[in-house]
Design a protein around this motif. Structure first.
Motif, PDB file in Angstrom:
ATOM      1  N   ARG A 151       0.851  -1.192   0.000  1.00 16.75           N
ATOM      2  CA  ARG A 151       0.000   0.000   0.000  1.00 16.75           C
ATOM      3  C   ARG A 151       0.879   1.232   0.000  1.00 16.75           C
ATOM      4  N   GLY A 152       0.299   2.384  -0.260  1.00 21.44           N
ATOM      5  CA  GLY A 152       1.086   3.598  -0.210  1.00 21.44           C
ATOM      6  C   GLY A 152       0.578   4.696  -1.117  1.00 21.44           C
ATOM      7  N   ILE A 153       1.512   5.515  -1.593  1.00 17.36           N
ATOM      8  CA  ILE A 153       1.207   6.695  -2.400  1.00 17.36           C
ATOM      9  C   ILE A 153       2.008   6.657  -3.691  1.00 17.36           C
ATOM     10  N   PHE A 154       1.340   6.953  -4.789  1.00 18.69           N
ATOM     11  CA  PHE A 154       1.995   7.150  -6.074  1.00 18.69           C
ATOM     12  C   PHE A 154       2.312   8.630  -6.151  1.00 18.69           C
ATOM     13  N   LYS A 166      -5.613   2.312 -12.548  1.00 19.08           N
ATOM     14  CA  LYS A 166      -4.742   1.175 -12.264  1.00 19.08           C
ATOM     15  C   LYS A 166      -4.076   1.335 -10.901  1.00 19.08           C
ATOM     16  N   VAL A 167      -3.624   2.551 -10.607  1.00 14.71           N
ATOM     17  CA  VAL A 167      -3.002   2.832  -9.312  1.00 14.71           C
ATOM     18  C   VAL A 167      -4.008   2.596  -8.180  1.00 14.71           C
ATOM     19  N   ILE A 168      -5.205   3.133  -8.350  1.00 10.65           N
ATOM     20  CA  ILE A 168      -6.247   3.008  -7.330  1.00 10.65           C
ATOM     21  C   ILE A 168      -6.645   1.541  -7.146  1.00 10.65           C
ATOM     22  N   LEU A 174      -3.228   8.636  -4.925  1.00 20.48           N
ATOM     23  CA  LEU A 174      -2.559   9.499  -5.892  1.00 20.48           C
ATOM     24  C   LEU A 174      -2.052  10.748  -5.179  1.00 20.48           C
ATOM     25  N   GLY A 175      -0.755  11.022  -5.291  1.00 19.71           N
ATOM     26  CA  GLY A 175      -0.180  12.237  -4.732  1.00 19.71           C
ATOM     27  C   GLY A 175      -0.319  13.367  -5.734  1.00 19.71           C
ATOM     28  N   ILE A 176      -1.097  14.381  -5.386  1.00 21.53           N
ATOM     29  CA  ILE A 176      -1.369  15.495  -6.296  1.00 21.53           C
ATOM     30  C   ILE A 176      -0.628  16.735  -5.815  1.00 21.53           C
ATOM     31  N   GLY A 177       0.199  17.289  -6.720  1.00 28.47           N
ATOM     32  CA  GLY A 177       1.026  18.436  -6.365  1.00 28.47           C
ATOM     33  C   GLY A 177       0.819  19.621  -7.284  1.00 28.47           C
ATOM     34  N   GLY A 178       1.871  20.429  -7.413  1.00 25.38           N
ATOM     35  CA  GLY A 178       1.783  21.689  -8.139  1.00 25.38           C
ATOM     36  C   GLY A 178       1.396  21.566  -9.596  1.00 25.38           C
ATOM     37  N   VAL A 179       1.642  20.399 -10.200  1.00 24.07           N
ATOM     38  CA  VAL A 179       1.306  20.206 -11.619  1.00 24.07           C
ATOM     39  C   VAL A 179      -0.184  20.435 -11.884  1.00 24.07           C
ATOM     40  N   VAL A 180      -1.021  20.200 -10.879  1.00 26.31           N
ATOM     41  CA  VAL A 180      -2.463  20.381 -11.067  1.00 26.31           C
ATOM     42  C   VAL A 180      -2.814  21.839 -11.382  1.00 26.31           C
ATOM     43  N   THR A 181      -1.917  22.763 -11.018  1.00 26.05           N
ATOM     44  CA  THR A 181      -2.168  24.187 -11.271  1.00 26.05           C
ATOM     45  C   THR A 181      -1.663  24.641 -12.634  1.00 26.05           C
ATOM     46  N   TYR A 182      -0.955  23.753 -13.356  1.00 28.98           N
ATOM     47  CA  TYR A 182      -0.387  24.131 -14.649  1.00 28.98           C
ATOM     48  C   TYR A 182      -1.454  24.054 -15.737  1.00 28.98           C
ATOM     49  N   LYS A 183      -1.507  25.073 -16.549  1.00 25.15           N
ATOM     50  CA  LYS A 183      -2.607  25.260 -17.498  1.00 25.15           C
ATOM     51  C   LYS A 183      -2.810  24.074 -18.436  1.00 25.15           C
ATOM     52  N   ASN A 184      -1.741  23.528 -18.987  1.00 25.45           N
ATOM     53  CA  ASN A 184      -1.874  22.484 -20.007  1.00 25.45           C
ATOM     54  C   ASN A 184      -1.495  21.087 -19.515  1.00 25.45           C
ATOM     55  N   ALA A 185      -1.417  20.906 -18.206  1.00 22.49           N
ATOM     56  CA  ALA A 185      -0.998  19.608 -17.667  1.00 22.49           C
ATOM     57  C   ALA A 185      -2.081  18.542 -17.821  1.00 22.49           C
ATOM     58  N   GLY A 186      -3.342  18.951 -17.762  1.00 21.73           N
ATOM     59  CA  GLY A 186      -4.440  18.011 -17.970  1.00 21.73           C
ATOM     60  C   GLY A 186      -4.962  17.322 -16.724  1.00 21.73           C
ATOM     61  N   SER A 197     -11.516  10.597  -2.054  1.00 18.86           N
ATOM     62  CA  SER A 197     -11.038   9.598  -1.090  1.00 18.86           C
ATOM     63  C   SER A 197      -9.793   8.868  -1.570  1.00 18.86           C
ATOM     64  N   HIS A 198      -9.403   9.098  -2.832  1.00 19.90           N
ATOM     65  CA  HIS A 198      -8.238   8.402  -3.397  1.00 19.90           C
ATOM     66  C   HIS A 198      -7.025   9.312  -3.567  1.00 19.90           C
ATOM     67  N   ILE A 199      -7.086  10.565  -3.101  1.00 19.13           N
ATOM     68  CA  ILE A 199      -5.947  11.446  -3.323  1.00 19.13           C
ATOM     69  C   ILE A 199      -5.421  12.038  -2.019  1.00 19.13           C
ATOM     70  N   VAL A 200      -4.141  12.387  -2.073  1.00 17.84           N
ATOM     71  CA  VAL A 200      -3.500  13.162  -1.012  1.00 17.84           C
ATOM     72  C   VAL A 200      -2.784  14.322  -1.681  1.00 17.84           C
ATOM     73  N   LEU A 201      -2.440  15.328  -0.897  1.00 18.35           N
ATOM     74  CA  LEU A 201      -1.774  16.518  -1.426  1.00 18.35           C
ATOM     75  C   LEU A 201      -0.289  16.509  -1.075  1.00 18.35           C
ATOM     76  N   GLU A 202       0.504  17.145  -1.918  1.00 18.61           N
ATOM     77  CA  GLU A 202       1.954  17.213  -1.694  1.00 18.61           C
ATOM     78  C   GLU A 202       2.515  18.407  -2.444  1.00 18.61           C
TER      79      GLU A 202
END
Length: 255
Positions: A151-154, A166-168, A174-186, A197-202
Motif C-alpha cells: 500500500r502507499g502513495i503514487f 490502475k493505481v487506485i 494518488l499524490g497530487i502536487g503543483g502540476v495540477v495548477t499548470y494550465k496544459n498539464a491536464g 477519497s483516493h488522493i493526497v496533497l503534496e
C-alpha cells in the motif's frame, strides 16, 4: 483547517533562519503536517535534524531514491536500513524507478525497488513511489509484489485516467502536487473522475512549484495553492479538501 504535505524536501534548506521562515509560513497557512522523504544515505541526518526540531509536525520516511541507485547502492541501502532505528518512521520512500535521466540502471533500480518493498512489508509500512517515464516498469513490479501488505502513495501523479484507475485498483493513493495548477498539464480534466477519497496533497518542495509562484523554488506553505486548485476542480471548498485529504494521509501513515 489542517492541510498535510505528504511529500516535501523542506530539510534541503540548511540555513536555520530561512528554515524557520519556511515552517512559520506553513503554520500560517494551516499546513501542520509534513512528511519528509530522504533520497540517499547522506540526507537521512538532514531529515532527522528537522524532525528533532519540529517533532509535532514533521514525520520521517526513509528510502533510496531511484536516481541514487548507482554503483555501491547496496551499501547505501544498508546504511539507510540501519538508520531507521534512530526514529520511528512512517513510510519507505521515496523509492521506485526513474528512466528520465538514466535508462542503463533499470536493472538495479528494479532490484532496489523490490528490496525496499520487502522492507515495507516486513515493517508493515506504506511505500511512497517515485515514477518518472517508467509507469509500465513500476506497475509491473507492483503487480508482482501485490498482496494485502502492499500500500502507499503514487507520488507526483501526472498520468492519464486509465493509469490513475490502475493505481487506485492496487489500493494506492494518488499524490497530487503543483502540476495540477499548470494550465496544459491536464490533471484538472482527470481528477473529477476520481473520488477525493483516493488522493493526497503534496508539494515535492523545492520542486514543481504551483502557480502563482511557478519558476521560483517551491515550499510547503504553497500547498495552499494546490488545495485551492483541487477544491476548484472538485467544485467544493478548501475545508472539505483539507479534511478529506488529511484523513487519507492518516489512513496511510497511521498518524
Amino acid at each position: 483547517m489542517i492541510l498535510t504535505d505528504t511529500h516535501t524536501h523542506l530539510y534541503y534548506e540548511q540555513d536555520a533562519i530561512k528554515r524557520a521562515g519556511l515552517i512559520q509560513r506553513c503554520r500560517k497557512n494551516g499546513i501542520d503536517r509534513l512528511f519528509l522523504p530522504n533520497v540517499d544515505a547522506a540526507s537521512v541526518a538532514q531529515v532527522y535534524d528537522l524532525v528533532n526540531v519540529h517533532p509535532d509536525m514533521c514525520f520521517p520516511m526513509l528510502g533510496l531514491h531511484p536516481c541514487s541507485v548507482k554503483e555501491g547502492w547496496k551499501d547505501e541501502l544498508a546504511i539507510i536500513r540501519e538508520s531507521k532505528q534512530q526514529h520511528k518512521i512512517y513510510a519507505i520512500g521515496e523509492i521506485g524507478i526513474d528512466l528520465y535521466w538514466d535508462k542503463t540502471t533499470l536493472g538495479i533500480q528494479v532490484q532496489a525497488f523490490k528490496q525496499q518493498i520487502a522492507w515495507a512489508k516486513e515493517l508493515k509500512l506504506p511505500i511512497v513511489i517515485h515514477c518518472r517515464d517508467a509507469f509500465n516498469e513500476v506497475f509491473e513490479v507492483l503487480e508482482q509484489e501485490q498482496d494485502e501488505n502492499l500500500r502507499g502513495i503514487f507520488h507526483c501523479f501526472t498520468g492519464n485516467a486509465e493509469q490513475a484507475q490502475k493505481v487506485i485498483s492496487l489500493g494506492f493513493y494518488l499524490g497530487i502536487g503543483g502540476v495540477v495548477t499548470y494550465k496544459n498539464a491536464g490533471l484538472d480534466k482527470i481528477l473529477p473522475s476520481i473520488d477525493l477519497s483516493h488522493i493526497v496533497l503534496e508539494t515535492d518542495s523545492p520542486y514543481l512549484t504551483p502557480v502563482p509562484h511557478r519558476g521560483k523554488p517551491n515550499e510547503s506553505s504553497y500547498l495552499i495553492y494546490i488545495a485551492q486548485k483541487v477544491a476548484e476542480v472538485y467544485q467544493t471548498d478548501i475545508q472539505t479538501v483539507a479534511t478529506i485529504t488529511t484523513a487519507n494521509s492518516k489512513q496511510i501513515f497511521g498518524v
